[in-house]
Write a protein that holds these residues in place. Structure first.
Motif, PDB file in Angstrom:
ATOM      1  N   LYS A 122       0.831  -1.203   0.000  1.00  0.00           N
ATOM      2  CA  LYS A 122       0.000   0.000   0.000  1.00  0.00           C
ATOM      3  C   LYS A 122       0.866   1.254   0.000  1.00  0.00           C
ATOM      4  CE  LYS A 122      -3.831   2.206   2.493  1.00  0.00           C
ATOM      5  NZ  LYS A 122      -4.766   2.110   3.650  1.00  0.00           N
ATOM      6  N   THR A 123       1.930   1.243   0.808  1.00  0.00           N
ATOM      7  CA  THR A 123       2.857   2.378   0.828  1.00  0.00           C
ATOM      8  C   THR A 123       3.509   2.553  -0.540  1.00  0.00           C
ATOM      9  OG1 THR A 123       3.327   2.038   3.172  1.00  0.00           O
ATOM     10  CG2 THR A 123       4.936   3.318   1.914  1.00  0.00           C
ATOM     11  N   THR A 124       3.896   1.458  -1.157  1.00  0.00           N
ATOM     12  CA  THR A 124       4.510   1.518  -2.489  1.00  0.00           C
ATOM     13  C   THR A 124       3.532   2.085  -3.507  1.00  0.00           C
ATOM     14  OG1 THR A 124       5.860  -0.420  -1.936  1.00  0.00           O
ATOM     15  CG2 THR A 124       5.704   0.180  -4.263  1.00  0.00           C
ATOM     16  N   GLU A 125       2.262   1.694  -3.387  1.00  0.00           N
ATOM     17  CA  GLU A 125       1.249   2.206  -4.316  1.00  0.00           C
ATOM     18  C   GLU A 125       1.127   3.725  -4.209  1.00  0.00           C
ATOM     19  OE1 GLU A 125      -3.465   1.557  -5.497  1.00  0.00           O
ATOM     20  OE2 GLU A 125      -2.680   0.781  -3.604  1.00  0.00           O
ATOM     21  N   GLU A 126       1.244   4.237  -2.989  1.00  0.00           N
ATOM     22  CA  GLU A 126       1.165   5.685  -2.787  1.00  0.00           C
ATOM     23  C   GLU A 126       2.310   6.421  -3.477  1.00  0.00           C
ATOM     24  OE1 GLU A 126       1.143   5.927   1.435  1.00  0.00           O
ATOM     25  OE2 GLU A 126      -0.941   5.256   1.648  1.00  0.00           O
ATOM     26  N   LYS A 127       3.404   5.700  -3.724  1.00  0.00           N
ATOM     27  CA  LYS A 127       4.561   6.288  -4.403  1.00  0.00           C
ATOM     28  C   LYS A 127       4.534   6.013  -5.904  1.00  0.00           C
ATOM     29  CE  LYS A 127       6.328   7.112  -0.259  1.00  0.00           C
ATOM     30  NZ  LYS A 127       6.473   8.487   0.297  1.00  0.00           N
ATOM     31  N   THR A 128       3.459   5.359  -6.396  1.00  0.00           N
ATOM     32  CA  THR A 128       3.391   4.896  -7.774  1.00  0.00           C
ATOM     33  C   THR A 128       2.416   5.745  -8.576  1.00  0.00           C
ATOM     34  OG1 THR A 128       3.862   2.637  -7.062  1.00  0.00           O
ATOM     35  CG2 THR A 128       2.911   2.904  -9.248  1.00  0.00           C
ATOM     36  N   VAL A 129       2.856   6.167  -9.752  1.00  0.00           N
ATOM     37  CA  VAL A 129       2.023   6.994 -10.627  1.00  0.00           C
ATOM     38  C   VAL A 129       1.499   6.191 -11.809  1.00  0.00           C
ATOM     39  CG1 VAL A 129       1.963   9.036 -12.118  1.00  0.00           C
ATOM     40  CG2 VAL A 129       3.243   9.104  -9.955  1.00  0.00           C
ATOM     41  N   ALA A 130       2.368   5.435 -12.456  1.00  0.00           N
ATOM     42  CA  ALA A 130       2.008   4.719 -13.682  1.00  0.00           C
ATOM     43  C   ALA A 130       0.963   3.640 -13.402  1.00  0.00           C
ATOM     44  CB  ALA A 130       3.251   4.093 -14.304  1.00  0.00           C
ATOM     45  N   ALA A 131      -0.076   3.598 -14.248  1.00  0.00           N
ATOM     46  CA  ALA A 131      -1.162   2.626 -14.073  1.00  0.00           C
ATOM     47  C   ALA A 131      -0.653   1.190 -14.170  1.00  0.00           C
ATOM     48  CB  ALA A 131      -2.250   2.872 -15.114  1.00  0.00           C
ATOM     49  N   ILE A 158      -9.156  -8.347  -7.365  1.00  0.00           N
ATOM     50  CA  ILE A 158      -9.668  -8.445  -8.735  1.00  0.00           C
ATOM     51  C   ILE A 158     -10.538  -7.235  -9.059  1.00  0.00           C
ATOM     52  CG2 ILE A 158     -11.263  -9.731 -10.224  1.00  0.00           C
ATOM     53  CD1 ILE A 158     -10.180 -12.290  -8.880  1.00  0.00           C
ATOM     54  N   ASP A 159     -11.401  -6.846  -8.121  1.00  0.00           N
ATOM     55  CA  ASP A 159     -12.240  -5.655  -8.324  1.00  0.00           C
ATOM     56  C   ASP A 159     -11.377  -4.406  -8.485  1.00  0.00           C
ATOM     57  OD1 ASP A 159     -14.538  -7.161  -8.149  1.00  0.00           O
ATOM     58  OD2 ASP A 159     -14.916  -6.692  -6.040  1.00  0.00           O
ATOM     59  N   LYS A 160     -10.333  -4.316  -7.682  1.00  0.00           N
ATOM     60  CA  LYS A 160      -9.432  -3.162  -7.776  1.00  0.00           C
ATOM     61  C   LYS A 160      -8.749  -3.123  -9.132  1.00  0.00           C
ATOM     62  CE  LYS A 160      -5.576  -0.948  -5.355  1.00  0.00           C
ATOM     63  NZ  LYS A 160      -4.710  -1.003  -4.153  1.00  0.00           N
ATOM     64  N   ALA A 161      -8.323  -4.274  -9.608  1.00  0.00           N
ATOM     65  CA  ALA A 161      -7.663  -4.350 -10.907  1.00  0.00           C
ATOM     66  C   ALA A 161      -8.609  -3.905 -12.019  1.00  0.00           C
ATOM     67  CB  ALA A 161      -7.174  -5.767 -11.166  1.00  0.00           C
ATOM     68  N   LYS A 162      -9.846  -4.345 -11.954  1.00  0.00           N
ATOM     69  CA  LYS A 162     -10.819  -3.963 -12.981  1.00  0.00           C
ATOM     70  C   LYS A 162     -11.072  -2.449 -12.966  1.00  0.00           C
ATOM     71  CE  LYS A 162     -13.226  -8.400 -13.259  1.00  0.00           C
ATOM     72  NZ  LYS A 162     -14.490  -9.135 -13.035  1.00  0.00           N
ATOM     73  N   ASN A 163     -11.092  -1.873 -11.775  1.00  0.00           N
ATOM     74  CA  ASN A 163     -11.258  -0.425 -11.677  1.00  0.00           C
ATOM     75  C   ASN A 163     -10.068   0.307 -12.282  1.00  0.00           C
ATOM     76  OD1 ASN A 163     -13.761  -0.535 -10.401  1.00  0.00           O
ATOM     77  ND2 ASN A 163     -12.868  -0.613  -8.347  1.00  0.00           N
ATOM     78  N   PHE A 165      -8.287  -0.753 -14.712  1.00  0.00           N
ATOM     79  CA  PHE A 165      -8.364  -0.903 -16.160  1.00  0.00           C
ATOM     80  C   PHE A 165      -9.428  -0.016 -16.789  1.00  0.00           C
ATOM     81  CE2 PHE A 165      -6.356  -5.305 -15.824  1.00  0.00           C
ATOM     82  CZ  PHE A 165      -5.140  -4.849 -16.331  1.00  0.00           C
ATOM     83  N   GLU A 166     -10.354   0.498 -15.987  1.00  0.00           N
ATOM     84  CA  GLU A 166     -11.369   1.401 -16.541  1.00  0.00           C
ATOM     85  C   GLU A 166     -10.730   2.673 -17.085  1.00  0.00           C
ATOM     86  OE1 GLU A 166     -14.387   2.162 -13.678  1.00  0.00           O
ATOM     87  OE2 GLU A 166     -15.225   0.130 -13.763  1.00  0.00           O
ATOM     88  N   TRP A 171      -2.951  -4.557 -22.967  1.00  0.00           N
ATOM     89  CA  TRP A 171      -3.573  -5.837 -23.354  1.00  0.00           C
ATOM     90  C   TRP A 171      -2.985  -6.998 -22.551  1.00  0.00           C
ATOM     91  CZ3 TRP A 171      -0.885  -9.827 -25.859  1.00  0.00           C
ATOM     92  CH2 TRP A 171      -1.667 -10.832 -26.449  1.00  0.00           C
ATOM     93  N   GLU A 172      -1.668  -7.001 -22.362  1.00  0.00           N
ATOM     94  CA  GLU A 172      -1.017  -8.121 -21.691  1.00  0.00           C
ATOM     95  C   GLU A 172      -1.487  -8.265 -20.252  1.00  0.00           C
ATOM     96  OE1 GLU A 172       2.048 -10.233 -19.339  1.00  0.00           O
ATOM     97  OE2 GLU A 172       1.552  -8.105 -19.195  1.00  0.00           O
ATOM     98  N   ARG A 173      -1.569  -7.175 -19.524  1.00  0.00           N
ATOM     99  CA  ARG A 173      -2.002  -7.245 -18.126  1.00  0.00           C
ATOM    100  C   ARG A 173      -3.480  -7.625 -18.020  1.00  0.00           C
ATOM    101  NH1 ARG A 173       1.835  -2.950 -17.873  1.00  0.00           N
ATOM    102  NH2 ARG A 173       3.444  -3.281 -16.266  1.00  0.00           N
ATOM    103  N   LYS A 174      -4.293  -7.143 -18.947  1.00  0.00           N
ATOM    104  CA  LYS A 174      -5.712  -7.518 -18.931  1.00  0.00           C
ATOM    105  C   LYS A 174      -5.878  -9.025 -19.132  1.00  0.00           C
ATOM    106  CE  LYS A 174      -7.713  -3.118 -20.448  1.00  0.00           C
ATOM    107  NZ  LYS A 174      -8.473  -2.407 -21.506  1.00  0.00           N
ATOM    108  N   ASN A 175      -5.086  -9.583 -20.015  1.00  0.00           N
ATOM    109  CA  ASN A 175      -5.155 -11.026 -20.236  1.00  0.00           C
ATOM    110  C   ASN A 175      -4.645 -11.802 -19.030  1.00  0.00           C
ATOM    111  OD1 ASN A 175      -6.306 -11.165 -22.852  1.00  0.00           O
ATOM    112  ND2 ASN A 175      -4.358 -10.567 -23.756  1.00  0.00           N
ATOM    113  N   ARG A 176      -3.635 -11.292 -18.380  1.00  0.00           N
ATOM    114  CA  ARG A 176      -3.135 -11.948 -17.173  1.00  0.00           C
ATOM    115  C   ARG A 176      -4.227 -11.982 -16.102  1.00  0.00           C
ATOM    116  NH1 ARG A 176       2.402 -12.320 -16.876  1.00  0.00           N
ATOM    117  NH2 ARG A 176       2.383 -12.305 -14.616  1.00  0.00           N
ATOM    118  N   LEU A 177      -4.951 -10.884 -15.975  1.00  0.00           N
ATOM    119  CA  LEU A 177      -5.992 -10.812 -14.953  1.00  0.00           C
ATOM    120  C   LEU A 177      -7.082 -11.856 -15.197  1.00  0.00           C
ATOM    121  CD1 LEU A 177      -7.080  -9.354 -12.449  1.00  0.00           C
ATOM    122  CD2 LEU A 177      -8.297  -7.796 -13.992  1.00  0.00           C
TER     123      LEU A 177
END
Length: 298
Positions: A122-131, A158-163, A165-166, A171-177
């Protein structure tokens, strides 16, 4: 996706070995080998908390000297990681700060400290900009979820990942999900949705950190057989080149599929008998074995 150095793949393999260690159908000689492999993995990755819990459960024998050495290495490495974070925050840029926090996240994942790993992610996410990088953090969380079979954590991730992607996403990450969600659906007895997601991923599979392509095809065929109608089973499974390339490597699976479609029930039940052990010794499928048999009989 960011390099993982095999960390999660090793953790998933370890989770499967732990499952087999407590399985009544695994013989004692095999469990001796598994126990040695688990102990080696735990010691190599300094998984002190897991070591303690396995010792309490009498899965491993407690060696306080081994535990003390693991704790000392954890303490030393945490100090090094915190020093790198401090240096990055004082002297380097935002990218280096994020990388230093990510390294600490992966360390907690490696040693099996779930709560600290989630907190640090979570801390790392706060430091992350790129989707894309944020999506990679979700994949790390999903892998943690599957290691601990924490279905609430998996579902929320999974819900967070879908959000995420909105707002876009590659394409590669969507297929992985899709594969991760398919595994979640299969593990929670939603075989129809699992089959749909797996079939959509046959030609794009790159998710070998959670299982091999052969295992993926095994899951795809098993879930499809009890989910698809006869026409769809022929078109999407029996005639799929990707499945045809692999299915012969998996004992009894081709006979199981073809005999069912051809209504050769003697061969079908013989093949299923051969698959029974594979299903019962699979940590995702084993809880649903009786349900699966009932679905086959319908």
């Amino acid at each position: 996706m960011e390099a993982q150095d095999g960390t999660q793949q090793q953790h998933i393999a370890l989770a499967h070995k732990l499952f087999l260690l407590t399985h009544p159908d695994v013989d004692d000689i095999e469990k001796v080998r598994l126990r040695d492999e688990v102990l080696d993995a735990v010691k190599t990755r300094d998984m002190a908390s897991l070591y303690e819990s396995l010792a309490v459960a009498s899965v491993l024998e407690m060696d306080t000297a081994v535990l003390d050495r693991m704790r000392k290495r954890i303490e030393d490495e945490l100090k090094t990681l915190d020093d790198k974070i401090a240096d990055a925050e004082e002297n380097l840029g935002e990218s280096e700060v994020r990388e230093a926090h990510l390294a600490k996240s992966l360390f907690f994942i490696r040693i099996g400290d779930k709560e600290k790993a989630l907190e640090q992610l979570k801390t790392t996410e706060e430091k992350t900009v790129a989707a894309g990088q944020k999506m990679d953090l979700v994949f790390y969380t999903l892998q943690l979820g599957f290691f601990y079979m924490d279905f609430d954590l998996i579902s929320k991730s999974i819900d967070k990942a879908k959000n995420l992607f909105e707002g876009g996403g590659d394409w590669e990450r969507k297929n992985r999900l899709k594969v991760y969600e398919g595994l979640y659906c299969m593990s929670t007895r939603n075989f129809k949705k699992a089959a749909s997601l797996f079939l959509d991923s046959i030609s794009t599979f790159t998710t070998d950190e959670i299982f091999s392509y052969d295992t993926f095809i095994f899951y795809t065929v098993l879930t499809s057989i009890i989910s698809l109608d006869r026409v769809s089973l022929k078109q999407k499974v029996m005639d799929a080149p990707e499945i045809l390339t692999v299915i012969g490597k998996i004992p009894h699976l081709s006979e199981f599929l073809n005999s069912l479609y051809g209504c050769h029930f003697k061969s079908f039940f013989s093949a299923f008998s051969g698959l029974t052990e594979q299903i019962k010794l699979d940590r995702y499928l084993q809880p649903h074995f009786r349900f699966y048999v009932r679905k086959l009989a319908q």
